[in-house]
Scaffold this motif. Structure first.
Motif, PDB file in Angstrom:
ATOM      1  N   LEU A 115       5.530   1.684  -4.149  1.00  0.00           N
ATOM      2  CA  LEU A 115       5.301   1.326  -2.462  1.00  0.00           C
ATOM      3  C   LEU A 115       4.905  -0.041  -3.623  1.00  0.00           C
ATOM      4  N   ALA A 116       4.598  -0.714  -4.714  1.00  0.00           N
ATOM      5  CA  ALA A 116       4.457  -1.226  -5.237  1.00  0.00           C
ATOM      6  C   ALA A 116       5.782  -2.298  -5.146  1.00  0.00           C
ATOM      7  N   THR A 121       4.779  -6.662  -4.152  1.00  0.00           N
ATOM      8  CA  THR A 121       3.588  -6.916  -4.227  1.00  0.00           C
ATOM      9  C   THR A 121       2.935  -6.436  -5.854  1.00  0.00           C
ATOM     10  N   THR A 122       1.457  -6.106  -5.786  1.00  0.00           N
ATOM     11  CA  THR A 122       1.092  -5.417  -6.863  1.00  0.00           C
ATOM     12  C   THR A 122       0.469  -3.388  -6.370  1.00  0.00           C
ATOM     13  N   ARG A 123       0.110  -3.460  -7.903  1.00  0.00           N
ATOM     14  CA  ARG A 123      -0.407  -2.266  -7.072  1.00  0.00           C
ATOM     15  C   ARG A 123      -1.185  -1.704  -6.713  1.00  0.00           C
ATOM     16  N   THR A 124      -2.023  -2.635  -6.727  1.00  0.00           N
ATOM     17  CA  THR A 124      -3.667  -2.622  -6.243  1.00  0.00           C
ATOM     18  C   THR A 124      -3.145  -3.102  -4.436  1.00  0.00           C
ATOM     19  N   ALA A 125      -2.810  -3.777  -4.497  1.00  0.00           N
ATOM     20  CA  ALA A 125      -2.511  -3.918  -2.563  1.00  0.00           C
ATOM     21  C   ALA A 125      -1.924  -3.257  -2.054  1.00  0.00           C
ATOM     22  N   ALA A 126      -0.655  -2.161  -3.381  1.00  0.00           N
ATOM     23  CA  ALA A 126      -0.121  -0.991  -2.193  1.00  0.00           C
ATOM     24  C   ALA A 126      -0.880   0.524  -2.038  1.00  0.00           C
ATOM     25  N   ALA A 127      -2.084   0.215  -3.468  1.00  0.00           N
ATOM     26  CA  ALA A 127      -2.492   1.151  -2.431  1.00  0.00           C
ATOM     27  C   ALA A 127      -3.549   1.235  -1.602  1.00  0.00           C
ATOM     28  N   VAL A 128      -4.249   0.060  -1.522  1.00  0.00           N
ATOM     29  CA  VAL A 128      -5.467  -0.349  -0.404  1.00  0.00           C
ATOM     30  C   VAL A 128      -4.048   0.319   1.334  1.00  0.00           C
ATOM     31  N   SER A 129      -3.029  -0.174   1.122  1.00  0.00           N
ATOM     32  CA  SER A 129      -2.248   1.213   2.602  1.00  0.00           C
ATOM     33  C   SER A 129      -2.797   2.508   2.530  1.00  0.00           C
ATOM     34  N   LEU A 130      -2.893   3.481   1.672  1.00  0.00           N
ATOM     35  CA  LEU A 130      -3.546   4.815   1.475  1.00  0.00           C
ATOM     36  C   LEU A 130      -5.111   4.753   1.174  1.00  0.00           C
TER      37      LEU A 130
END
Length: 221
Positions: A115-116, A121-130
């Motif tokens: 996703l990132a 974008t960052t992995r941390t931002a992508a993880a927020v989508s989950l």
């Protein structure tokens, strides 16, 4: 295996855990100006100072007076805590949680790197989508990545479920101050009014954020 031997004392220092704990909070209250902090957030401020070692933190603290009551009520009702970083999640003291609440961080989920990469974008931002299936009424804690806070706010603007409260204290030199200002301005600019706490500027971090969560979870210092 031989038993360990305590070294001889060469320095005068307090080494009893309970005494250190009590003296720490007494020192914070003695040296910090808490006059501008909402009464409901005073113990929150003390714990955040304790987690950062910075008594001047109150100068930059922005705490909604609804934050602690709203977040505590959510936890007492069983809401999860959604964390942007593993260090934030691990800083939560399980014994303080009122309903054996889940503390969730999706940073290491298998889909996150893809996703990132796809979104740039960052992995941390992508993880927020989950977070979206868990977001409604949750307590959100962002202590690491400004991109995670920006991403969350963008999700909310686009209609994602609203959390009960946001602890938004990402740390850093790129985007940290701006993301936290966006949180401060969020209700006025977008009409989405969610109780929050943040720290203006570059300061923040996992320890400060998990300290805030521990204060929210249980009133006792």
């Amino acid at each position: 295996m031989t038993s360990p031997r305590r070294p001889n004392r060469h320095y005068p220092y307090i080494d009893r855990g309970p005494a250190i704990y009590l003296d720490s909070f007494a020192t914070i209250r003695r040296e910090s100006n808490l006059a501008g902090v909402p009464a409901s957030a005073e113990k929150l401020a003390v714990r955040m100072i304790h987690g950062s070692g910075q008594t001047d933190l109150v100068d930059d603290l922005v705490a909604d007076d609804r934050l602690v009551p709203a977040a505590r009520a959510a936890l007492e009702a069983g809401a999860p805590i959604l964390c942007d970083a593993t260090m934030v999640a691990r800083g939560v003291t399980p014994s303080r949680l009122p309903a054996n609440n889940e503390v969730l961080c999706f940073l290491n989920e298998a889909t996150v790197p893809g996703l990132a990469s796809d979104w740039g974008t960052t992995r941390t931002a992508a993880a927020v989508s989950l977070w979206e299936p868990h977001l409604d009424g949750a307590v959100v804690a962002i202590g690491n990545a400004p991109t995670a806070l920006f991403h969350l706010l963008e999700m909310l603007i686009d209609g994602a479920p609203r959390p009960a409260a946001i602890v938004g204290c990402p740390v850093g030199f790129i985007g940290a101050a701006e993301s936290k200002q966006a949180l401060v301005d969020f209700a006025a600019e977008h009409g989405i009014d969610i109780p929050f706490v943040t720290v203006r500027g570059r300061r923040g971090g996992s320890a400060m954020t998990s300290s805030a969560l521990n204060a929210i979870a249980q009133e006792e210092e």
